[in-house]
Structures are given as structure tokens and as C-alpha cells.
Design an enzyme around this catalytic site. Structure first.
Site, PDB file in Angstrom:
ATOM      1  N   TYR A 221       0.854  -1.187   0.000  1.00  0.00           N
ATOM      2  CA  TYR A 221       0.000   0.000   0.000  1.00  0.00           C
ATOM      3  C   TYR A 221       0.897   1.247   0.000  1.00  0.00           C
ATOM      4  O   TYR A 221       2.112   1.145  -0.123  1.00  0.00           O
ATOM      5  CB  TYR A 221      -1.000  -0.064   1.168  1.00  0.00           C
ATOM      6  CG  TYR A 221      -1.948  -1.241   1.010  1.00  0.00           C
ATOM      7  CD1 TYR A 221      -2.892  -1.247  -0.021  1.00  0.00           C
ATOM      8  CD2 TYR A 221      -1.854  -2.374   1.817  1.00  0.00           C
ATOM      9  CE1 TYR A 221      -3.737  -2.346  -0.214  1.00  0.00           C
ATOM     10  CE2 TYR A 221      -2.694  -3.471   1.624  1.00  0.00           C
ATOM     11  CZ  TYR A 221      -3.637  -3.454   0.611  1.00  0.00           C
ATOM     12  OH  TYR A 221      -4.448  -4.538   0.407  1.00  0.00           O
TER      13      TYR A 221
ATOM     14  N   ARG B 278      -5.255 -15.155   9.987  1.00  0.00           N
ATOM     15  CA  ARG B 278      -6.106 -16.238   9.478  1.00  0.00           C
ATOM     16  C   ARG B 278      -6.592 -17.208  10.563  1.00  0.00           C
ATOM     17  O   ARG B 278      -7.773 -17.596  10.549  1.00  0.00           O
ATOM     18  CB  ARG B 278      -5.379 -16.975   8.344  1.00  0.00           C
ATOM     19  CG  ARG B 278      -5.272 -16.138   7.072  1.00  0.00           C
ATOM     20  CD  ARG B 278      -4.334 -16.742   6.054  1.00  0.00           C
ATOM     21  NE  ARG B 278      -2.940 -16.666   6.483  1.00  0.00           N
ATOM     22  CZ  ARG B 278      -1.921 -17.162   5.794  1.00  0.00           C
ATOM     23  NH1 ARG B 278      -2.143 -17.805   4.658  1.00  0.00           N
ATOM     24  NH2 ARG B 278      -0.685 -17.023   6.229  1.00  0.00           N
TER      25      ARG B 278
END
Ligand SMILES: Cc1cc2nc3c(=O)[nH]c(=O)nc-3n(C[C@H](O)[C@H](O)[C@H](O)COP(=O)(O)O)c2cc1C
Length: 375
Positions: A172, A321
């Protein structure tokens, strides 16, 4: 008691154990980034289940920095009230929560859908293709984004968060400035590592100006690029950035990868030796900073995580996760059920279809449930 359940001080507050929920986008906000009750409930659930520190899913500081559908936004003061519900829910459950703030730069999904000013650090051959041509940022554009980070952080504090985390990883905008692969500028923002880190240093200063002096400001830092040919941001440069940002007053550094984004969550972490996959990088960063260091990536079993902390390489471990599959994992571990996380690191959870809707969930678990229902 395991060292993993010992408390630690971060900036001006304490967390009850060493487990951090790494920022995880859940596609639960509306198209203007307003969060839903489901987001609040999710954060409450993590806090009730003993996560020491929750980092919220990334929130854009300007609309043209939105990277994925239905992500959180913190681009206006009108967003503050709904986040107040989130921080209250977490604090009522005796948890701690910080917000991660981001600008996607060239990874800006929103401009591909709604149009807008599509900005890149440099217009390069390796940037995402949205069918629109990006424009190279001017000094004014860069200054506007820096100020937007400052304003976003002010809102984060007003909303009752315990701190703010700059998203400085995963390709990003901060990563795009840091990496010579995406930053080809020849002005004061590009070239040497001192110039490439100028953006994130200015972002830090803008944030510090807008929040109370002791309000914790943190970063998830992409400490090196993981390209096949070894080009890009080096770990030595990453260590220099971490040291410089600590000097700017950052109090907690979580390390991860920089560019490219597909190296952020390697798949098939199915043996202890594959866990803690940024451990070599953490050892280098450890030498560069004295603030608490948090290591993300493939944390699945207690002995591996204990060793990460006991060895002094990191002070906290963060998971993404495994907590999508088992939001109650840390509580299970605390209660003595020491089996490793069920997550098989297939990456199926990060599978948004670009259309929005609640599409972040454990696909393996869903399959299992469907099979059981069919029996
Ligand atoms: C569904 C999903 C959403 C994610 N969203 C974010 C995010 O908003 N910000 C961020 O820094 N990382 C995000 N990540 C990356 C994770 O925080 C983490 O760095 C990465 O998955 C490796 O950790 P793990 O092995 O515990 O999953 C996301 C990962 C997944 C799977």
C-alpha cells in the site's frame, strides 16, 4: 504460566498477554466506509476470547485510498460515532483495540469502480491495472494525504481507540514510497532510503501533531520486499526505517512484508518449521529498535510462539487467518487446550470477489459444515 500469557506495556497502556489480532479486513462496511453492527460484534467476540490487543481492519483516510470493497473508512468526522460503539464493546469486554489506517495509493480499488483521482507514487510497469491511468502524485497531493493521515488519527483518538497503527506494509502507499520498485521519483520523495522514508516520517509527524502527546502511535512495517530476484527494499533499509520511526515516537512496531502483496500470507503453513516465516527479518529489526516488537505471519503453535518471545526476538505475536477460523483460539489456549490452530493457511479467506458483501470467512470450515449437514 506460559510467557505468552504475561502482560506487557505498550505506550501508555498494558495488554494482558502477548497475542495480537493482526489487522484483518472483513468486508463489513458500507460503500462510504461506515462500519456495521457485525463489525462491532466481531471485535467484541475477539476481546471476550482473550485477544490481548485487537488491530481493526484497515480504514482508508481518503476515499481515493480505498483498496478493497466494503472496507472501513475514517475519512470524515461523521464516522466517529459508529467507531465509539466498537471501542466501547471491546473495553466493556476488558480488551484493547487500535485502528489501522491506510491509503492504498496505486492499489485503489475505489477509483476503478467510481472513478476519481487515481494517484501513484510513480507510474510504473508493475502497478495494478484498473483500466484507468494513474497520475504521478504532486507535492500538493502528497501533502494532502499526509494531512489526511493526521486528521484520521485525531478521529481515531476521539472514537476511543487505545492507539492508531499506520499501515506501512503489503504494497500500500507507505510501501509504495519505501520500495524502489514502485518509487522511481527523482525529487525529495525518491532515490535514497532517507528520501523514500520521508513520506512515512511526515505521516508520523502529522499524526503526532493531531493526537495527545502520549496517545500510542504504531506501525505495521513492511520491513523488506520479497521479490523472486531479491530486488526492492532490503532488510537493512527496513531496519533503518524502523529505527528512524522509533526516533519519531512510534511505540510499537509490527513487522511484515512490503512489496508484493501476494507474499503477505504464504499458503501451506503445515509444520512448525514453516511457522513464524518472518523470523529472520525480526532478528534484524530487533537490533534496530528497543520498543516492543510484534511479529506476524504463520503463528500457529504454542511452542513456536513461546520461543519467539523467550528468545527475545519479539515481544508479541500477531495472528490473522487462525482467528478468522477460530475467534476463540486464544481462550482455548488459555484454558489449557494447547493444540495448534486449525487454520491450514490455504488463503481461501482473502477471496473477495470485488462485489462486496460479507465474503471473509474460513472456506475450509464452511466446506466441513456443509459436509456434516449433508450426512
Ligand atoms: C482476510 C484477510 C484480511 C486482511 N486484512 C488486512 C488488513 O486490513 N491490514 C493488514 O495489515 N493486513 C491484513 N491482512 C494480513 C494479515 O494481517 C497478516 O499479516 C497475514 O495474513 C499473515 O498472518 P497469518 O499467517 O496469521 O494469517 C489480511 C489477511 C487476511 C487473510
Amino acid at each position: 504460566m506460559s510467557i505468552l500469557f504475561e502482560s506487557i506495556k505498550i505506550g501508555n497502556f498494558e495488554i494482558k498477554n502477548r497475542f495480537v489480532r493482526s489487522a484483518t479486513y472483513y468486508a463489513l462496511s458500507d460503500r462510504d466506509g461506515f462500519i456495521s453492527q457485525a463489525s462491532v460484534d466481531l471485535m467484541r467476540q475477539l476481546a471476550e476470547n482473550e485477544v490481548g490487543l485487537i488491530v481493526s481492519g484497515f480504514a482508508y483516510v481518503l476515499k481515493n485510498g480505498q483498496s478493497v470493497p466494503d472496507m472501513n473508512g475514517i475519512q470524515t468526522d461523521e464516522h466517529i460515532p459508529s467507531y465509539k460503539k466498537m471501542t466501547k464493546a471491546v473495553h466493556d469486554a476488558d480488551g484493547r483495540i487500535v485502528m489501522q489506517i491506510v491509503h492504498g495509493g496505486a492499489n485503489a480499488y475505489s477509483v476503478s469502480i467510481w472513478g476519481g483521482d487515481y494517484l501513484a507514487v510513480s507510474v510504473t510497469e508493475n502497478m495494478p491495472r484498473y483500466g484507468i491511468k494513474a497520475r504521478e502524485m504532486t507535492d500538493e497531493d502528497i501533502e494532502k494525504i499526509i494531512q489526511a493521515f493526521g486528521q484520521a488519527a485525531r478521529r481515531v483518538q476521539e472514537a476511543g481507540f487505545d492507539g492508531v497503527q499506520i499501515h506501512g506494509a503489503h504494497g500500500y502507499l507507505v510501501s509504495q514510497f519505501l520500495s524502489p520498485l514502485t518509487n522511481r521519483r527523482e525529487d525529495k520523495w525518491g532515490g535514497s532510503i532517507e528520501n523514500r522514508m520521508r513520506f512515512v516520517a511526515e505521516v508520523t509527524r502529522a499524526i503526532k501533531k493531531q493526537v495527545d502527546q502520549d496517545f500510542p502511535v504504531m506501525i505495521k512495517l513492511g520491513c523488506r520486499d520479497f521479490t523472486a530476484d531479491g530486488s526492492g527494499l532490503t532488510i537493512q533499509e527496513g531496519a533503518q526505517v524502523a529505527g528512524a520511526l522509533e526516533n519519531e515516537g512510534l511505540c510499537f512496531i509490527e513487522i511484515s512484508n512490503g512489496y508484493p502483496i501476494d507474499q503477505t500470507m504464504p499458503v501451506g503453513i503445515n509444520a512448525p518449521e514453516k511457522e513464524a516465516f518472518y523470523l529472520p527479518e525480526a532478528r534484524v529489526i530487533r537490533e534496530a529498535i528497543t520498543s516492543p516488537l510484534c511479529l506476524v505471519g504463520g503463528m500457529r503453535s504454542l511452542p513456536v510462539m513461546e520461543e519467539v518471545i523467550k528468545s527475545g526476538t519479539a515481544d508479541c505475536v500477531s495472528l490473522s487467518r487462525p482467528l478468522i477460523r477460530e475467534p476463540n483460539l486464544i481462550k482455548h489456549w488459555k484454558d489449557g487446550d494447547t493444540k495448534p490452530a486449525d487454520c491450514i493457511s490455504c488463503g481461501g479467506c482473502f477471496n473477495h470477489d470485488g462485489k462486496g458483501g460479507h465474503d471473509i470467512y474460513c472456506r475450509q470450515l464452511k466446506k466441513k459444515e456443509k459436509k456434516q449437514q449433508a450426512k
